[in-house]
Design an enzyme around this catalytic site. Structure first.
Site, PDB file in Angstrom:
ATOM      1  N   LYS A  55      -8.411  17.470  -1.668  1.00  0.00           N
ATOM      2  CA  LYS A  55      -9.276  16.201  -1.980  1.00  0.00           C
ATOM      3  C   LYS A  55     -10.244  15.701  -1.147  1.00  0.00           C
ATOM      4  O   LYS A  55     -11.377  15.074  -0.937  1.00  0.00           O
ATOM      5  CB  LYS A  55      -8.338  15.113  -1.023  1.00  0.00           C
ATOM      6  CG  LYS A  55      -7.165  14.911  -2.839  1.00  0.00           C
ATOM      7  CD  LYS A  55      -7.589  12.990  -3.427  1.00  0.00           C
ATOM      8  CE  LYS A  55      -6.643  12.920  -4.331  1.00  0.00           C
ATOM      9  NZ  LYS A  55      -5.024  14.154  -4.898  1.00  0.00           N
ATOM     10  N   SER A  80      -2.001   6.347  -0.756  1.00  0.00           N
ATOM     11  CA  SER A  80      -0.778   7.267   0.130  1.00  0.00           C
ATOM     12  C   SER A  80      -0.733   8.282   0.409  1.00  0.00           C
ATOM     13  O   SER A  80       0.262   9.056   1.640  1.00  0.00           O
ATOM     14  CB  SER A  80       0.931   6.529  -0.082  1.00  0.00           C
ATOM     15  OG  SER A  80       0.711   6.329  -1.895  1.00  0.00           O
ATOM     16  N   GLU A 206      -0.130  17.433 -16.485  1.00  0.00           N
ATOM     17  CA  GLU A 206       0.303  16.790 -16.020  1.00  0.00           C
ATOM     18  C   GLU A 206       2.036  16.104 -15.639  1.00  0.00           C
ATOM     19  O   GLU A 206       2.809  17.208 -16.825  1.00  0.00           O
ATOM     20  CB  GLU A 206      -0.607  15.235 -16.384  1.00  0.00           C
ATOM     21  CG  GLU A 206       0.346  15.082 -17.727  1.00  0.00           C
ATOM     22  CD  GLU A 206      -0.731  13.788 -19.161  1.00  0.00           C
ATOM     23  OE1 GLU A 206      -1.406  12.485 -17.315  1.00  0.00           O
ATOM     24  OE2 GLU A 206      -0.647  13.320 -20.081  1.00  0.00           O
ATOM     25  N   GLY A 210       4.804  10.885 -16.941  1.00  0.00           N
ATOM     26  CA  GLY A 210       3.257  10.978 -17.175  1.00  0.00           C
ATOM     27  C   GLY A 210       2.495  10.751 -17.402  1.00  0.00           C
ATOM     28  O   GLY A 210       1.537  11.547 -16.960  1.00  0.00           O
ATOM     29  N   ASP A 212       0.256   9.638 -19.410  1.00  0.00           N
ATOM     30  CA  ASP A 212      -0.892   8.801 -20.289  1.00  0.00           C
ATOM     31  C   ASP A 212      -2.411  10.169 -20.299  1.00  0.00           C
ATOM     32  O   ASP A 212      -2.884   9.578 -20.947  1.00  0.00           O
ATOM     33  CB  ASP A 212      -0.892   7.566 -19.342  1.00  0.00           C
ATOM     34  CG  ASP A 212      -1.236   8.522 -17.812  1.00  0.00           C
ATOM     35  OD1 ASP A 212      -0.417   9.198 -16.938  1.00  0.00           O
ATOM     36  OD2 ASP A 212      -2.452   8.662 -17.838  1.00  0.00           O
ATOM     37  N   SER A 306      -2.777  22.644  -6.051  1.00  0.00           N
ATOM     38  CA  SER A 306      -4.131  21.406  -5.620  1.00  0.00           C
ATOM     39  C   SER A 306      -3.607  21.484  -4.159  1.00  0.00           C
ATOM     40  O   SER A 306      -4.703  20.396  -3.648  1.00  0.00           O
ATOM     41  CB  SER A 306      -4.061  20.820  -6.494  1.00  0.00           C
ATOM     42  OG  SER A 306      -2.172  20.342  -6.924  1.00  0.00           O
TER      43      SER A 306
HETATM   44  C1  PLP Z   1      -4.589  13.833  -6.278  1.00  0.00           C
HETATM   45  C2  PLP Z   1      -4.005  15.342  -6.435  1.00  0.00           C
HETATM   46  C3  PLP Z   1      -4.163  15.140  -7.452  1.00  0.00           C
HETATM   47  C4  PLP Z   1      -4.745  14.670  -8.704  1.00  0.00           C
HETATM   48  O1  PLP Z   1      -5.958  14.727  -8.871  1.00  0.00           O
HETATM   49  P1  PLP Z   1      -7.003  13.854  -9.535  1.00  0.00           P
HETATM   50  O2  PLP Z   1      -8.185  13.985  -8.899  1.00  0.00           O
HETATM   51  O3  PLP Z   1      -6.324  12.865  -9.586  1.00  0.00           O
HETATM   52  O4  PLP Z   1      -6.503  14.232 -10.882  1.00  0.00           O
HETATM   53  C5  PLP Z   1      -3.030  16.901  -7.798  1.00  0.00           C
HETATM   54  N1  PLP Z   1      -2.986  17.662  -6.757  1.00  0.00           N
HETATM   55  C6  PLP Z   1      -2.745  16.850  -5.566  1.00  0.00           C
HETATM   56  C7  PLP Z   1      -1.880  17.625  -4.736  1.00  0.00           C
HETATM   57  C8  PLP Z   1      -3.190  15.918  -5.240  1.00  0.00           C
HETATM   58  O5  PLP Z   1      -3.818  15.689  -3.828  1.00  0.00           O
END
Ligand code: PLP
Length: 323
Positions: A55, A80, A206, A210, A212, A306
């Protein structure tokens, strides 16, 4: 032809902007993973990114483009989780004041980490109050600029730099698997992948509870759901964004879902075989890559890992419960 919110050029410029502030994370391989699947899997390790998740890429790209007035007033966001820490660190690096709206019952460790980067934390009651309304009110009252967690072109372009680096480092891919919450990461990564490597199949992943995103993708309309019950807290979103959905429809090939036990199995694989800590949301892509029902034999498969922010006690509990 309708203009999409981001192009590859936006991702490439984001990459120049964030270089130096953000790690170029390693791409790891695993002979166990390759033997098990018959594929060649490349794991892009954003669990080893600053703040423990991707992020910071989107957050820094957004804040670096603030005007002098915006910089002087500050940024506000609601989250959060990992976006809060991404904004807090990016703001600190750029000398911008950050206000983060977090639920009063957010894990103390996350509140402490966010405050540790120098951000002001404003708490709210998530059962009776609306975080977007609070964020908007703070923005209006104090002249702060609101940077949402995913539905913003600068955020999306920043997140796409993860796939750009992966393809630069690993070479062309047959498949790219990307975790999906609100779609910032997937829209950015699909934009990078389809420009660099047009034959690469880009799949969003996903949590099954969820779905969606899958329903939205297949129906052509953004589907809203109640907060899903899943251990993948980073992907616990209720709907895709307007901007992320437009890009996902145009550049993503399909969206798959994974049940929580498969996330725990992937988390256990990462810890046991690759010696890395990956949070449940970070395991979404790997759970598909390691699924024996997927036929990835002789394919070059990229996986965006991620994030890695999970409390060790909790990780031990999830692994123990599954054993
Ligand atoms: C935010 C996040 C996601 C999802 O990312 P989006 O941009 O909301 O689709 C997946 N994995 C981790 C670890 C995240 O922090």
């Amino acid at each position: 032809m309708i203009q999409l919110p981001i192009s590859f050029d936006d991702v490439a410029r984001a990459h120049e902007r964030i270089a130096g502030a953000v790690h170029r994370t390693p791409v790891l391989t695993s002979s166990s993973a390759n033997e098990r699947t018959g594929a060649q899997i490349f794991f892009k390790c954003e669990n080893l990114q600053r703040t423990g998740a991707f992020k910071i890429r989107g957050a820094y790209n957004a804040l670096a483009q603030f005007s002098p007035e915006q910089r002087a007033c500050g940024v506000v966001t609601y989250s959060s989780g990992n976006h809060a820490q991404g904004i807090a660190l990016a703001a600190k690096l750029l000398g911008i004041k950050a206000v983060i709206v977090m639920p009063r019952d957010a894990p103390a460790i996350k509140v402490a980490a966010t405050r540790g980067y120098g951000a002001d934390v404003v708490t709210y009651d998530r059962y009776t109050e609306d975080r977007e309304a609070i964020g908007n009110a703070l923005a209006a009252e104090h002249g702060l600029t609101l940077i949402p967690p995913y539905d913003h072109a600068h955020v999306m372009a920043g997140q796409g730099t993860a796939a750009k680096e992966l393809i630069e480092d690993a070479g062309p891919l047959d498949v790219l698997l990307v975790p999906l919450g609100g779609g910032g990461l997937l829209s950015g990564c699909a934009t990078a992948a389809k420009a660099m490597n047009p034959d690469c199949r880009v799949l969003g992943v996903e949590p099954e509870a969820g779905d969606d995103g899958q329903r939205s993708f297949r129906s052509g309309q953004i589907v809203h759901i109640a907060t899903p019950d899943t251990i993948a807290d980073g992907a616990q979103t209720q709907h895709l964004g307007q901007h992320t959905f437009a890009v996902i429809r145009a550049r993503v090939d399909d969206i798959l879902t994974v049940p929580d036990p498969a996330l725990v199995a992937a988390m256990t694989f990462f810890a046991g075989h690759m010696k890395i800590t990956v949070e449940p949301s970070g395991c979404l892509g790997a759970a598909v890559a390691l699924d024996p029902r997927m036929d990835f034999k002789n394919k070059r498969v990229g996986v965006i890992v991620s994030g890695g922010n999970i409390d060790l006690q909790r990780m031990a509990m999830l692994i123990q419960k599954a054993a």
